[in-house]
Scaffold this motif. Structure first.
Motif, PDB file in Angstrom:
ATOM      1  N   ALA A 162      53.199  54.569 -87.986  1.00 20.27           N
ATOM      2  CA  ALA A 162      52.610  54.528 -86.687  1.00 20.27           C
ATOM      3  C   ALA A 162      52.286  55.916 -86.235  1.00 20.27           C
ATOM      4  O   ALA A 162      53.044  56.995 -86.800  1.00 20.27           O
ATOM      5  CB  ALA A 162      53.388  53.678 -85.437  1.00 20.27           C
ATOM      6  N   TRP A 163      51.503  56.289 -85.148  1.00 21.18           N
ATOM      7  CA  TRP A 163      51.048  57.614 -84.777  1.00 21.18           C
ATOM      8  C   TRP A 163      51.045  57.799 -83.240  1.00 21.18           C
ATOM      9  O   TRP A 163      50.584  56.993 -82.906  1.00 21.18           O
ATOM     10  CB  TRP A 163      49.932  58.120 -85.286  1.00 21.18           C
ATOM     11  CG  TRP A 163      49.844  58.352 -86.887  1.00 21.18           C
ATOM     12  CD1 TRP A 163      49.640  57.521 -87.621  1.00 21.18           C
ATOM     13  CD2 TRP A 163      50.084  59.585 -87.369  1.00 21.18           C
ATOM     14  NE1 TRP A 163      50.072  58.204 -88.954  1.00 21.18           N
ATOM     15  CE2 TRP A 163      50.282  59.761 -88.500  1.00 21.18           C
ATOM     16  CE3 TRP A 163      50.057  60.993 -86.804  1.00 21.18           C
ATOM     17  CZ2 TRP A 163      50.568  60.476 -89.575  1.00 21.18           C
ATOM     18  CZ3 TRP A 163      50.651  62.133 -87.770  1.00 21.18           C
ATOM     19  CH2 TRP A 163      50.624  61.718 -89.090  1.00 21.18           C
ATOM     20  N   TRP A 164      51.690  58.707 -82.852  1.00 19.95           N
ATOM     21  CA  TRP A 164      51.492  58.868 -81.163  1.00 19.95           C
ATOM     22  C   TRP A 164      50.772  60.269 -81.045  1.00 19.95           C
ATOM     23  O   TRP A 164      50.967  61.202 -81.781  1.00 19.95           O
ATOM     24  CB  TRP A 164      52.843  59.257 -80.657  1.00 19.95           C
ATOM     25  CG  TRP A 164      52.852  59.646 -79.036  1.00 19.95           C
ATOM     26  CD1 TRP A 164      53.075  60.753 -78.622  1.00 19.95           C
ATOM     27  CD2 TRP A 164      52.780  58.819 -77.961  1.00 19.95           C
ATOM     28  NE1 TRP A 164      53.019  60.573 -77.226  1.00 19.95           N
ATOM     29  CE2 TRP A 164      52.473  59.342 -76.849  1.00 19.95           C
ATOM     30  CE3 TRP A 164      52.374  57.360 -77.925  1.00 19.95           C
ATOM     31  CZ2 TRP A 164      52.290  58.962 -75.637  1.00 19.95           C
ATOM     32  CZ3 TRP A 164      52.055  56.935 -76.711  1.00 19.95           C
ATOM     33  CH2 TRP A 164      52.050  57.638 -75.561  1.00 19.95           C
ATOM     34  N   ILE A 165      49.520  60.145 -80.327  1.00 25.72           N
ATOM     35  CA  ILE A 165      48.549  61.120 -80.008  1.00 25.72           C
ATOM     36  C   ILE A 165      48.957  61.612 -78.477  1.00 25.72           C
ATOM     37  O   ILE A 165      48.479  61.016 -77.788  1.00 25.72           O
ATOM     38  CB  ILE A 165      47.365  60.924 -80.160  1.00 25.72           C
ATOM     39  CG1 ILE A 165      46.777  60.216 -81.537  1.00 25.72           C
ATOM     40  CG2 ILE A 165      46.430  62.224 -80.140  1.00 25.72           C
ATOM     41  CD1 ILE A 165      47.394  61.025 -82.941  1.00 25.72           C
ATOM     42  N   GLY A 166      49.646  62.825 -78.378  1.00 23.36           N
ATOM     43  CA  GLY A 166      49.914  63.093 -77.122  1.00 23.36           C
ATOM     44  C   GLY A 166      48.849  63.581 -76.073  1.00 23.36           C
ATOM     45  O   GLY A 166      47.687  63.828 -76.770  1.00 23.36           O
TER      46      GLY A 166
ATOM     47  N   THR B 139      48.893  66.882 -79.501  1.00 20.24           N
ATOM     48  CA  THR B 139      50.086  66.627 -80.505  1.00 20.24           C
ATOM     49  C   THR B 139      49.860  65.347 -81.084  1.00 20.24           C
ATOM     50  O   THR B 139      49.974  64.336 -80.705  1.00 20.24           O
ATOM     51  CB  THR B 139      51.185  67.232 -79.889  1.00 20.24           C
ATOM     52  OG1 THR B 139      50.940  68.170 -79.087  1.00 20.24           O
ATOM     53  CG2 THR B 139      52.521  67.175 -80.879  1.00 20.24           C
ATOM     54  N   ARG B 140      50.305  65.323 -82.724  1.00 21.47           N
ATOM     55  CA  ARG B 140      50.396  63.988 -83.420  1.00 21.47           C
ATOM     56  C   ARG B 140      51.941  63.957 -83.982  1.00 21.47           C
ATOM     57  O   ARG B 140      52.102  65.003 -84.556  1.00 21.47           O
ATOM     58  CB  ARG B 140      49.295  64.117 -84.419  1.00 21.47           C
ATOM     59  CG  ARG B 140      48.046  64.063 -83.907  1.00 21.47           C
ATOM     60  CD  ARG B 140      46.765  64.242 -85.125  1.00 21.47           C
ATOM     61  NE  ARG B 140      47.188  65.145 -85.997  1.00 21.47           N
ATOM     62  CZ  ARG B 140      46.787  65.156 -87.113  1.00 21.47           C
ATOM     63  NH1 ARG B 140      46.027  64.128 -87.838  1.00 21.47           N
ATOM     64  NH2 ARG B 140      47.163  66.379 -87.898  1.00 21.47           N
ATOM     65  N   TRP B 141      52.167  62.834 -83.820  1.00 23.24           N
ATOM     66  CA  TRP B 141      53.635  62.590 -84.217  1.00 23.24           C
ATOM     67  C   TRP B 141      53.344  61.381 -85.190  1.00 23.24           C
ATOM     68  O   TRP B 141      52.891  60.466 -84.527  1.00 23.24           O
ATOM     69  CB  TRP B 141      54.728  62.507 -83.085  1.00 23.24           C
ATOM     70  CG  TRP B 141      55.117  63.685 -82.430  1.00 23.24           C
ATOM     71  CD1 TRP B 141      54.921  65.033 -82.891  1.00 23.24           C
ATOM     72  CD2 TRP B 141      55.523  63.900 -81.012  1.00 23.24           C
ATOM     73  NE1 TRP B 141      55.259  65.918 -81.921  1.00 23.24           N
ATOM     74  CE2 TRP B 141      55.698  65.334 -80.703  1.00 23.24           C
ATOM     75  CE3 TRP B 141      55.874  62.972 -80.195  1.00 23.24           C
ATOM     76  CZ2 TRP B 141      56.178  65.745 -79.494  1.00 23.24           C
ATOM     77  CZ3 TRP B 141      56.290  63.241 -78.944  1.00 23.24           C
ATOM     78  CH2 TRP B 141      56.645  64.834 -78.948  1.00 23.24           C
ATOM     79  N   ASP B 142      54.366  61.217 -86.190  1.00 22.73           N
ATOM     80  CA  ASP B 142      54.366  60.022 -86.896  1.00 22.73           C
ATOM     81  C   ASP B 142      55.732  59.491 -87.157  1.00 22.73           C
ATOM     82  O   ASP B 142      56.687  60.043 -86.441  1.00 22.73           O
ATOM     83  CB  ASP B 142      53.712  60.142 -88.388  1.00 22.73           C
ATOM     84  CG  ASP B 142      54.641  61.283 -89.143  1.00 22.73           C
ATOM     85  OD1 ASP B 142      55.512  62.029 -88.639  1.00 22.73           O
ATOM     86  OD2 ASP B 142      54.367  61.400 -90.314  1.00 22.73           O
ATOM     87  N   GLU B 143      55.985  58.480 -87.680  1.00 26.64           N
ATOM     88  CA  GLU B 143      57.443  57.679 -88.014  1.00 26.64           C
ATOM     89  C   GLU B 143      58.063  57.547 -86.673  1.00 26.64           C
ATOM     90  O   GLU B 143      57.380  57.153 -85.645  1.00 26.64           O
ATOM     91  CB  GLU B 143      58.026  58.624 -89.027  1.00 26.64           C
ATOM     92  CG  GLU B 143      57.295  58.536 -90.352  1.00 26.64           C
ATOM     93  CD  GLU B 143      58.004  59.087 -91.655  1.00 26.64           C
ATOM     94  OE1 GLU B 143      59.097  59.866 -91.491  1.00 26.64           O
ATOM     95  OE2 GLU B 143      57.433  58.735 -92.557  1.00 26.64           O
TER      96      GLU B 143
END
Length: 118
Positions: free
Chosen positions: A50-54, A58-62
């Protein structure tokens, strides 16, 4: 924006839980409907995590994607999201995320379709 695997029942149920707790300023989008090129993601990226795009891009995974979504909620969730990013807790959260992600097709979630990826 939270990007998740829309072919996975567990992922979809979890994303819907998050969507109910996020303000309308945030989108929760199945990876199959996301413009991956615009987001700088590949098919391999979204199959793996899954990914969070702030809001700042900013892109964060896991486990960090989960932490990012939690931090954007109200109530106790931002504190829990912050904890998921701290040292040993982060290491454990990453290991747990990988365990669940690698076995999500085995997870039976009440009211959710079985994950189609195997």
């Amino acid at each position: 924006m939270l990007i998740y695997d829309g072919d996975c029942g567990f992922c979809t149920a979890t994303a819907r839980w998050a969507e109910r707790r996020l303000s309308d300023n945030y989108q929760v989008v199945p990876s199959q409907q996301a413009d991956l090129d615009t987001l700088g993601l590949t098919d391999e990226d979204v199959v793996r995590s899954a990914w969070w795009i702030g809001p700042d891009g900013t892109r964060w995974d896991e486990h960090r994607s989960i932490a990012g979504a939690l931090r954007a909620m109200s109530g106790p969730w931002p504190t829990i999201g912050q904890l998921l990013m701290l040292g040993p807790i982060s290491w454990l959260a990453r290991a747990m995320y990988r365990l669940v992600a690698n076995n999500r097709y085995r997870i039976r979630w009440p009211g959710a379709a079985k994950c189609s990826r195997q």
